[in-house]
Design a protein around this motif. Structure first.
Motif, PDB file in Angstrom:
ATOM      1  N   TRP A   1       0.867  -1.178   0.000  1.00 20.16           N
ATOM      2  CA  TRP A   1       0.000   0.000   0.000  1.00 20.16           C
ATOM      3  C   TRP A   1       0.908   1.234   0.000  1.00 20.16           C
ATOM      4  N   PHE A   2       1.236   1.746  -1.157  1.00 20.94           N
ATOM      5  CA  PHE A   2       2.142   2.895  -1.259  1.00 20.94           C
ATOM      6  C   PHE A   2       1.368   4.182  -0.958  1.00 20.94           C
ATOM      7  N   VAL A   3       1.927   5.011  -0.058  1.00 12.91           N
ATOM      8  CA  VAL A   3       1.244   6.205   0.429  1.00 12.91           C
ATOM      9  C   VAL A   3       2.041   7.449   0.052  1.00 12.91           C
ATOM     10  N   TYR A   4       1.365   8.385  -0.601  1.00 15.50           N
ATOM     11  CA  TYR A   4       1.897   9.741  -0.834  1.00 15.50           C
ATOM     12  C   TYR A   4       1.260  10.673   0.181  1.00 15.50           C
ATOM     13  N   HIS A   5       2.068  11.548   0.786  1.00 15.98           N
ATOM     14  CA  HIS A   5       1.589  12.577   1.715  1.00 15.98           C
ATOM     15  C   HIS A   5       2.362  13.848   1.421  1.00 15.98           C
ATOM     16  N   SER A   6       1.645  14.923   1.130  1.00 16.54           N
ATOM     17  CA  SER A   6       2.275  16.134   0.597  1.00 16.54           C
ATOM     18  C   SER A   6       3.185  16.856   1.574  1.00 16.54           C
ATOM     19  N   GLU A   7       3.115  16.524   2.888  1.00  8.98           N
ATOM     20  CA  GLU A   7       3.868  17.284   3.878  1.00  8.98           C
ATOM     21  C   GLU A   7       5.081  16.555   4.438  1.00  8.98           C
ATOM     22  N   ILE A   8       5.296  15.305   4.069  1.00  6.04           N
ATOM     23  CA  ILE A   8       6.376  14.563   4.729  1.00  6.04           C
ATOM     24  C   ILE A   8       7.762  14.970   4.250  1.00  6.04           C
ATOM     25  N   ALA A   9       7.837  15.759   3.194  1.00 12.63           N
ATOM     26  CA  ALA A   9       9.114  16.295   2.719  1.00 12.63           C
ATOM     27  C   ALA A   9       8.820  17.506   1.857  1.00 12.63           C
ATOM     28  N   SER A  10       9.820  18.375   1.700  1.00 12.68           N
ATOM     29  CA  SER A  10       9.629  19.542   0.839  1.00 12.68           C
ATOM     30  C   SER A  10       9.426  19.115  -0.606  1.00 12.68           C
TER      31      SER A  10
ATOM     32  N   PHE B   1      -4.705  17.342   6.241  1.00 11.41           N
ATOM     33  CA  PHE B   1      -3.632  16.359   6.164  1.00 11.41           C
ATOM     34  C   PHE B   1      -2.313  17.116   6.266  1.00 11.41           C
ATOM     35  N   GLY B   2      -1.532  16.838   7.302  1.00 14.23           N
ATOM     36  CA  GLY B   2      -0.309  17.598   7.516  1.00 14.23           C
ATOM     37  C   GLY B   2       0.678  16.834   8.364  1.00 14.23           C
ATOM     38  N   ILE B   3       1.585  17.576   8.996  1.00 11.33           N
ATOM     39  CA  ILE B   3       2.593  16.995   9.879  1.00 11.33           C
ATOM     40  C   ILE B   3       2.670  17.828  11.148  1.00 11.33           C
TER      41      ILE B   3
ATOM     42  N   GLY C   1       9.543  12.889  17.077  1.00 12.79           N
ATOM     43  CA  GLY C   1      10.007  13.143  15.720  1.00 12.79           C
ATOM     44  C   GLY C   1       8.963  13.876  14.904  1.00 12.79           C
ATOM     45  N   THR C   2       8.876  13.546  13.623  1.00 10.63           N
ATOM     46  CA  THR C   2       7.929  14.173  12.705  1.00 10.63           C
ATOM     47  C   THR C   2       6.807  13.187  12.391  1.00 10.63           C
ATOM     48  N   ILE C   3       5.575  13.610  12.638  1.00  9.92           N
ATOM     49  CA  ILE C   3       4.427  12.720  12.495  1.00  9.92           C
ATOM     50  C   ILE C   3       3.509  13.254  11.408  1.00  9.92           C
ATOM     51  N   ALA C   4       3.159  12.398  10.476  1.00 13.99           N
ATOM     52  CA  ALA C   4       2.141  12.725   9.479  1.00 13.99           C
ATOM     53  C   ALA C   4       0.768  12.422  10.059  1.00 13.99           C
ATOM     54  N   PHE C   5      -0.188  13.312   9.799  1.00 16.97           N
ATOM     55  CA  PHE C   5      -1.552  13.059  10.270  1.00 16.97           C
ATOM     56  C   PHE C   5      -2.548  13.194   9.121  1.00 16.97           C
ATOM     57  N   PHE C   6      -3.645  12.464   9.265  1.00 15.50           N
ATOM     58  CA  PHE C   6      -4.796  12.517   8.371  1.00 15.50           C
ATOM     59  C   PHE C   6      -6.008  12.712   9.288  1.00 15.50           C
TER      60      PHE C   6
END
Length: 871
Positions: free
Chosen positions: A703-712, A770-772, A853-858
């Motif tokens: 299950w490949f996940v893209y999240h716009s905030e996990i990196a610049s 959806f952010g971090i 650390g850095t956490i991605a959230f939905f």
């Protein structure tokens, strides 16, 4: 103070169209002032049946903060209030023993919105547990540290002893104590009848709102609306005036006219947010008071967060906002006011920050660049060295452009220069600003304040006296919508920061819509016949379900691939559909506009508790697209907002099916991979903030996940639902290509000929975000502002491996901090007390991997903050 019919003019402008009955004001209690109201009934009323009701907004938390009580000695007292552990504490102690004493399991730590509390006594009820009933926001509280089982004795409340509001009596012998810190509105007491909450409020589109009380007050009953501002005695013209017609007026103590203000359950104003003092965005240690409108700042810290406060409400992106600040004990060399993106603020005054514009000392700090106006020009080119104690700093910000202006005592600063060549700022015209906040990622802006040993008062439109610091000279001015109470007149078109002035959310209860029309959590219990039908609020297009008390896999089905036997996928597994779905004809889901039916043993195991998280997309496709890429799809294969699309489909690959809900920002689709880097239509009208792609037939696949905030450059990275690993950089997944408002890209990680399903979504104001965030490894964890009360949250630490995905929802326990964890992995529900779900976001409450650390959230909403109740 400008008056209309004897009351301040702001009393006639609260609320808006959503509220059929308006509460126009509240009374602020500052515990440091030992503020309370008192009244002794001339004779005892009914000691066996009565009802007390009030709307409450909390200030300081973590202290004994009692709301209502009565007493005559340490052996005879009764109260209801917030205990130092943030539970609601309810007691009646007479003659050396408790008639009742209980505390809620639920914690009440939301300071950004209003609670409605009702306590009803019916001592003749034959059921002991029903003799004393507590309700919060219209719902009965049933979870306590010990089950309330009151005796049938007469009670102290309503006897001919002193009754107090804004404090309580306690068994330490000191009499009135444990003063309330916060606000009260619409306080009612009924003598002789136990009413339920529907006599004081009602549900509208899932929100509990006030209504004109429909009660018979009885001889000792009263209604305190706080319409008057007089002090000094019990009369119809003072703060404690009883407007029920019974003339049971209260005497005020420690209160003043300025404590009556426009903050109310139907127009909720911004305050400073103590929950944001998490050591990540704001330094811990600031002490808030006066209903969280005053901060005794926690000091500057080079390379660390500033200490002061952050507004509970973000600046709307399509509104112009005005506020005022006053420091009562020092000069502008010791404090600053700013417009900021707090998560980017890593230094005290923003001198090394992007995303912040601050007025400090003699300078303007603009996105990390300091401009000192110089000794000859003085602060802002106004000829003064610094803001003096008692000066008013005006702040105006255009949320659409990010432009910021500062003013002092009615005159705006010149545009920054070192040689006094700037021009006086004009917020109304939008010219000669201090600067524009750098905000390339569109993050929310807040009003912030910080300093060292500075006591700073903030006025978001509640109090032009700054808690009595200014006794004359105020314009008692309102904003462009005739809301608020400001010392100086706001610029044309500028508004106070309050719920009435917030933009209508995309999914607006005022238009008869509700977030639960697009996302809903369903709880159900399995049955022996393997067939359960539960109520749902829409025909679900995406269903994710899990047995709560064993380690079975979670299951996902959707309308695009089709509900039915062998259609389940498991987010915890790489396997193809059906592998964890049970027998080919056994496991099925049937959805209608009002229900959802679960069939099969894995979905309905006898007597086991289940949860199903459901989303609405665009409806079930009725055909498979046979048209070429770039052509109009086969009719019925692409469903957009419930209608078959007749527009050409973007992308170098023709999607085979799509179901998209453009209002809620959610789409589901299928396609067959070709070769190389290819693009696929997602069906939305905005670039998605996240998407997940999974092979579903013919073989295994992650299950490949893209999240716009996990990196610049997030398009270079991916995470996986089925893995605890950190994000990885791999050009073969998304082809290092960012999504657009029409398509997203896939690359060689997906093989030619593979059949793939995707789920995608984007931010929708008031519904999804959806952010971090940065974790702080603390039980006093990071606060995340969402702009809504969340119904569903996913978390994943993106910078460390061996950290599971965790998820939370509003219903499985139903209260803070018992928001039980459900991992994406095959595991049982865990009662880990990870976070609080709040009216405007969530706050981490445990040192756990997903608070480091850095956490991605939905996150998806239950109520937009514009209307949300406190939780």
């Amino acid at each position: 103070m400008s008056l209309l019919n004897g009351s301040p003019t702001w009393m006639y402008n609260a609320g808006g169209n959503f509220y059929p009955y308006l509460l126009n004001q509240s009374l602020r209690f500052n515990d440091n002032d030992s503020a309370y109201l008192r009244h002794t009934p001339p004779s005892a009323g009914n000691l066996r049946a009565w009802t007390w009701s009030a709307w409450v907004k909390r200030g300081n938390i973590g202290i004994n903060s009692f709301i209502f009580g009565c007493g005559s000695s340490s052996s005879n007292f009764a109260f209801i209030g917030f205990s130092s552990d943030n539970t609601i504490d309810v007691r009646n102690y007479q003659g050396g023993s408790y008639t009742y004493s209980f505390k809620t399991t639920q914690l009440f730590r939301d300071v950004s919105a209003w609670y409605h509390l009702v306590l009803a006594a019916d001592m003749d009820n034959s059921t002991a547990a029903d003799r004393i009933k507590l309700y919060v926001n219209g719902e009965r509280v049933t979870s306590f540290n010990s089950a309330p089982s009151p005796s049938t004795s007469d009670l102290l409340t309503n006897s001919a002893i002193q009754h107090v509001i804004g404090s309580g009596y306690y068994n330490d012998g000191s009499g009135v104590n444990s003063y309330l810190d916060g606000y009260l509105a619409e306080v009612n007491f009924v003598d002789g009848t136990a009413y339920d909450p529907t006599s004081f409020g009602e549900t509208k589109q899932g929100v509990w709102i006030p209504k004109d009380p429909s009660v018979t007050y009885g001889d000792n009953g009263y209604r305190l609306e706080f319409k008057q501002t007089g002090t000094g005695g019990a009369s119809s013209t003072t703060i404690g005036a009883d407007t029920s017609g019974k003339n049971n007026h209260f005497t005020d103590s420690g209160l003043a006219a300025h404590d009556v203000g426009p903050d109310s359950p139907t127009n909720n104003f911004a305050t400073l947010n103590p929950l944001a003092e998490d050591g990540v965005n704001i330094k811990t240690g600031a002490v808030l008071s006066e209903g969280n409108l005053v901060t005794a700042s926690a000091g500057f810290g080079s390379g660390s967060p500033w200490g002061g406060g952050q507004s509970t409400i973000a600046i709307p992106t399509n509104k112009k906002i005005y506020c005022e600040m006053l420091c009562s004990n020092t000069t502008g060399s010791s404090w600053f006011g700013a417009v900021s993106i707090p998560e980017l603020s890593t230094n005290s005054t923003g001198s090394s920050n992007t995303g912040q514009i601050a007025a400090y000392n003699r300078s303007a700090m603009i996105n990390g660049v300091e401009t000192d106006y110089g000794s000859s020009a003085g602060l802002g080119g106004l000829g003064v060295a610094l803001l003096a104690s008692g000066d008013i700093l005006q702040i105006a910000v255009d949320g659409a452009t990010g432009k910021v202006w500062f003013g002092r005592n009615g005159t705006y600063f010149k545009s920054p220069s070192t040689n006094n060549s700037g021009t006086t700022g004009d917020p109304a015209a939008g010219t000669h600003e201090i600067g524009t906040v750098t905000n390339t990622d569109g993050k929310p802006l807040f009003i912030v304040v910080g300093g060292s040993s500075a006591t700073v008062h903030v006025n978001f439109g509640q109090d032009s006296s700054f808690a009595g610091q200014k006794t004359s000279g105020s314009a008692v001015a309102q904003d462009a919508n005739s809301v608020g109470d400001f010392y100086y007149t706001p610029p044309a078109d500028y508004l106070s920061l309050c719920s009435q002035n917030l933009p209508a959310p995309a999914i607006d209860p005022d238009d008869g819509e509700n977030p639960t029309d697009h996302y809903n959590t369903v709880l159900y219990t399995g049955e022996s016949d393997d067939d359960v039908t539960a109520t749902n609020t829409f025909a679900a297009d995406w269903v994710w379900l899990k047995c709560r008390n064993n380690s079975d896999h979670p299951y996902v089905q959707d309308t695009v691939r089709g509900f039915g036997g062998s259609k389940s996928l498991s987010p915890s597994s790489t396997n193809l559909e059906g592998y964890h779905g049970g027998a080919p004809a056994g496991m099925n889901i049937v959805t209608t506009d009002t229900s959802i039916q679960f069939l099969g043993d894995d979905f309905t195991k006898d007597s086991r508790p289940f949860v199903a998280w459901t989303w609405k997309a665009g409806g079930a496709p009725t055909a498979t697209n046979a048209a070429a890429a770039g052509a109009v799809p086969t009719s019925g294969s692409v469903m957009i907002d419930g209608v078959a699309s007749t527009s050409a489909l973007a992308g170098s690959i023709a999607a085979t099916k799509i179901s998209a809900n453009t209002k809620a920002g959610l789409s589901i689709g299928t396609f067959t991979k070709g070769s190389g880097v290819e693009t696929v239509a997602h069906g939305l009208n905005t670039a998605p903030n996240w998407y997940v792609v999974k092979r579903y037939t013919g073989g295994t696949g992650s299950w490949f996940v893209y999240h716009s905030e996990i990196a610049s450059d997030a398009e270079t990275d991916y995470m996986r639902f089925n893995s605890p690993n950190a994000k990885s950089d791999d050009a073969t997944v998304w082809g290092d290509t960012a999504p657009t408002n029409e398509v997203f890209s896939v690359a060689a990680a997906f093989n030619s000929g593979e059949q793939l399903v995707f789920y995608a979504g984007h931010d929708v104001e008031g519904f999804s975000k959806f952010g971090i965030f940065s974790g702080n490894s603390s039980g006093d964890g990071t606060f995340v502002n969402l702009g809504f009360r969340p119904a569903r949250i996913w978390l994943k630490r993106s910078d460390s491996s061996s950290v599971d995905w965790t998820s939370y929802d509003l219903l499985r326990e139903g209260y803070n901090d018992q928001n039980d964890t459900m991992r994406f992995a095959a595991a049982t529900e865990q009662s880990d007390e990870d976070l609080d779900i709040l009216s405007n976001g969530f706050k981490m409450r445990r040192n756990m991997a997903n608070n480091q650390g850095t956490i991605a959230f939905f996150a998806w909403a239950h109520q937009p903050f514009k209307y949300a109740n406190a939780r």
